[in-house]
Scaffold this active site. Sequence first.
Site, PDB file in Angstrom:
ATOM      1  N   LYS A 101       3.637  -0.284  11.180  1.00  0.00           N
ATOM      2  CA  LYS A 101       3.673   0.991  10.391  1.00  0.00           C
ATOM      3  C   LYS A 101       3.192   1.794  11.255  1.00  0.00           C
ATOM      4  O   LYS A 101       3.712   2.973  11.428  1.00  0.00           O
ATOM      5  CB  LYS A 101       2.750   0.667   9.220  1.00  0.00           C
ATOM      6  CG  LYS A 101       2.885   1.125   7.913  1.00  0.00           C
ATOM      7  CD  LYS A 101       1.949   0.893   6.736  1.00  0.00           C
ATOM      8  CE  LYS A 101       2.628   0.389   5.698  1.00  0.00           C
ATOM      9  NZ  LYS A 101       1.864   0.050   4.525  1.00  0.00           N
ATOM     10  N   ARG A 109       4.236 -13.283   9.293  1.00  0.00           N
ATOM     11  CA  ARG A 109       4.946 -12.195   9.081  1.00  0.00           C
ATOM     12  C   ARG A 109       6.131 -12.166   9.969  1.00  0.00           C
ATOM     13  O   ARG A 109       6.295 -12.837  10.986  1.00  0.00           O
ATOM     14  CB  ARG A 109       3.986 -10.904   9.245  1.00  0.00           C
ATOM     15  CG  ARG A 109       3.707 -10.548  10.739  1.00  0.00           C
ATOM     16  CD  ARG A 109       3.036  -9.587  11.061  1.00  0.00           C
ATOM     17  NE  ARG A 109       3.321  -8.471  10.032  1.00  0.00           N
ATOM     18  CZ  ARG A 109       2.426  -7.686   9.850  1.00  0.00           C
ATOM     19  NH1 ARG A 109       1.162  -7.740  10.053  1.00  0.00           N
ATOM     20  NH2 ARG A 109       2.776  -6.652   9.222  1.00  0.00           N
ATOM     21  N   GLU A 157       0.861  -1.327   0.115  1.00  0.00           N
ATOM     22  CA  GLU A 157      -0.129  -0.044   0.016  1.00  0.00           C
ATOM     23  C   GLU A 157       1.071   1.210  -0.086  1.00  0.00           C
ATOM     24  O   GLU A 157       1.839   1.031   0.790  1.00  0.00           O
ATOM     25  CB  GLU A 157      -0.888  -0.026   1.219  1.00  0.00           C
ATOM     26  CG  GLU A 157      -1.965   1.276   1.074  1.00  0.00           C
ATOM     27  CD  GLU A 157      -2.623   1.254   2.590  1.00  0.00           C
ATOM     28  OE1 GLU A 157      -2.290   0.585   3.596  1.00  0.00           O
ATOM     29  OE2 GLU A 157      -3.500   2.250   2.514  1.00  0.00           O
TER      30      GLU A 157
END
Length: 547
Positions: A270, A260, A35
């Site tokens: 993030k 992850r 993104e």
Amino acid sequence: MIYTNISINFIEEIIQEDINKGFPKKKLRFRFPPEPNGYLHIGHAKSICLNFGLAKKYKAFVNLRFDDTNPTKEENIYVNAIKNDIQWLGFIWDKECYASDCFEKLYKWAFQFIKEGKAYIDEQPQDIILKQRKTPFEPGIDSPYRTRPVRESLVLFKKMKDGKFEEGEGVLRAKINMKSANMNLRDPIMFRILKVIHQKTKNKWDVYPIYDWAHGQSDFIEKISHSLCSLEFENHRPLYEWYLKNIKKKERSKQIEFARLNISDTIMSKRKLYIVIKDGFVEDWDDPRLSSLRGLRRKGYTPESIRDFCHRIGISKRDNVINLKLLESSIREQLNKIAIRVMVVLNPLKLVIENYPEDKIEWFPAENNQESQKSGKRKIPLSKKLYIEREDFLEKATKTFHRLSIGKEVRLKNAYIIKGTGFLKESTGNIIEISAVYDTKSQSGSESSRRKIKCTLHWVDAIQTLDIETRQYELLFSLEVPDAKKYFLRFFNHHSLKIVHGYGEPFLRKVRPGEFFQFQRIGYFCVDQKSSSIIFNRTVILRQSHL
RNA sequence: AGACUCGUGGUGUAAUGGUUAGCACAUCAGGUUUUGAUCCUGAGAGAUAAGGUUCGAUCCCUUCCGGGUCUACCA
């Protein structure tokens, strides 16, 4: 580095199985879907290496797809940064795609869904919709609009698209099952109204698809065979498949989830990265204390080392926290092979060689890197006065201290063997100068220099010095897994950056940004690429137990 | 509580229905070394538990226990 390991991870097993069952190899295609709302970090690198690694192995392609479905959060500046980081890592993508490329198709398919009674316009406010959805432990209840005539939804959806609705006044929902144990299937939202300028489609659209509605369909349109994502999308897979099934095309991509990456002593989320950057805890996205790709790059990590690390950590479905030391070991392994060895004294203490002639200067050859012969040699000057590390002298040696002390011999790297004879002390107890005598026959390389000496010191001549500025980075948090804690900032280390000045040999006068060095007995350093002056960023210290 | 999912040394990750469960990092010990680095050698250290299937289970099944994800008009 070339990997020829026999064992394959579970994802490759699935792919192999698909191939064995007749899936044509040449139809294999992967995608990396960031993104564009931030920079890439090492967690992304895991995914990048997985996808591109698989593609390389099977001679397939990877699309770079920007997941730009939320114009309120995404910005164009990140697009180039992301592309740059992937290239730096050493990978080449096939097609550059955008989720927004599919908006038209998504809109049409949505129309088809409405016509088939599989979607409807809900005009309830968000909080009501949320309440009706209930919790995972109890069934949700239907929206009153769920049964509205197809025709009505059709008209309304068109109006939404044409800007006749305000934000929040309506959404398009898939009609699936409000009682499903999987919250994602309780009539998920497909389109919402967003009256903002999209970075790519500008003001063309007033309705924007939600991730779930956009992602799988983008996979389908791009003919992605295996869509790899992280574990938190496991619960989304039924929805992913429901959408694809109802678009009624034969070939569907397969979503596979893997765990992850988490690394100890660093933050990857993030949200947390934003906080430490925006609130000024660190410089920027490329601050060497961050695990962003740009930060690591600036700190001196090479693409090879990061790829090697991603290979070492493997792929599985277990939650994991990889110890930071594994990353450090990857970069040490590479830097050991390529970094030029130099001598730099960071905590200088003056040493006078009593029996060395006053005006004499000798130049000694030094290997640039004993790990690789082709790296060549250079020369290092020595005169009567020089600097050694303060930590390398002790008035009286202890059992485990075999560096310089009074009456003890040490070797000056590439030069002579010296013996400590005395020292000058201030009234405060601070030692300001040491004196020593050198063995005139012990010049490095000579036959009589081959005596066994317990310790070799690095040093820098006092006349021919070069001022050196280094940046030493320590852990950002005093917490093993700061990423796991909500109140991680309480554990922020406000002294994680140390600017240390020292003296270096003349050879360092002509270094270039990005060059790698090993300051012998200290650590690996790399010339900062951002600063206009010469600054050495400490990549990692040497593996050591006593220094 | 429900759905989904995971459980192999300290940390990661392999192989296997069958002699001493492999590798890497980390740890410790020794050797080499003009970097207490590198390199080499060695050591310690592992299947949550209980049943079942089987001649035989870390592997297959059941239960238990423990972890993760899910209650965004984010991705």
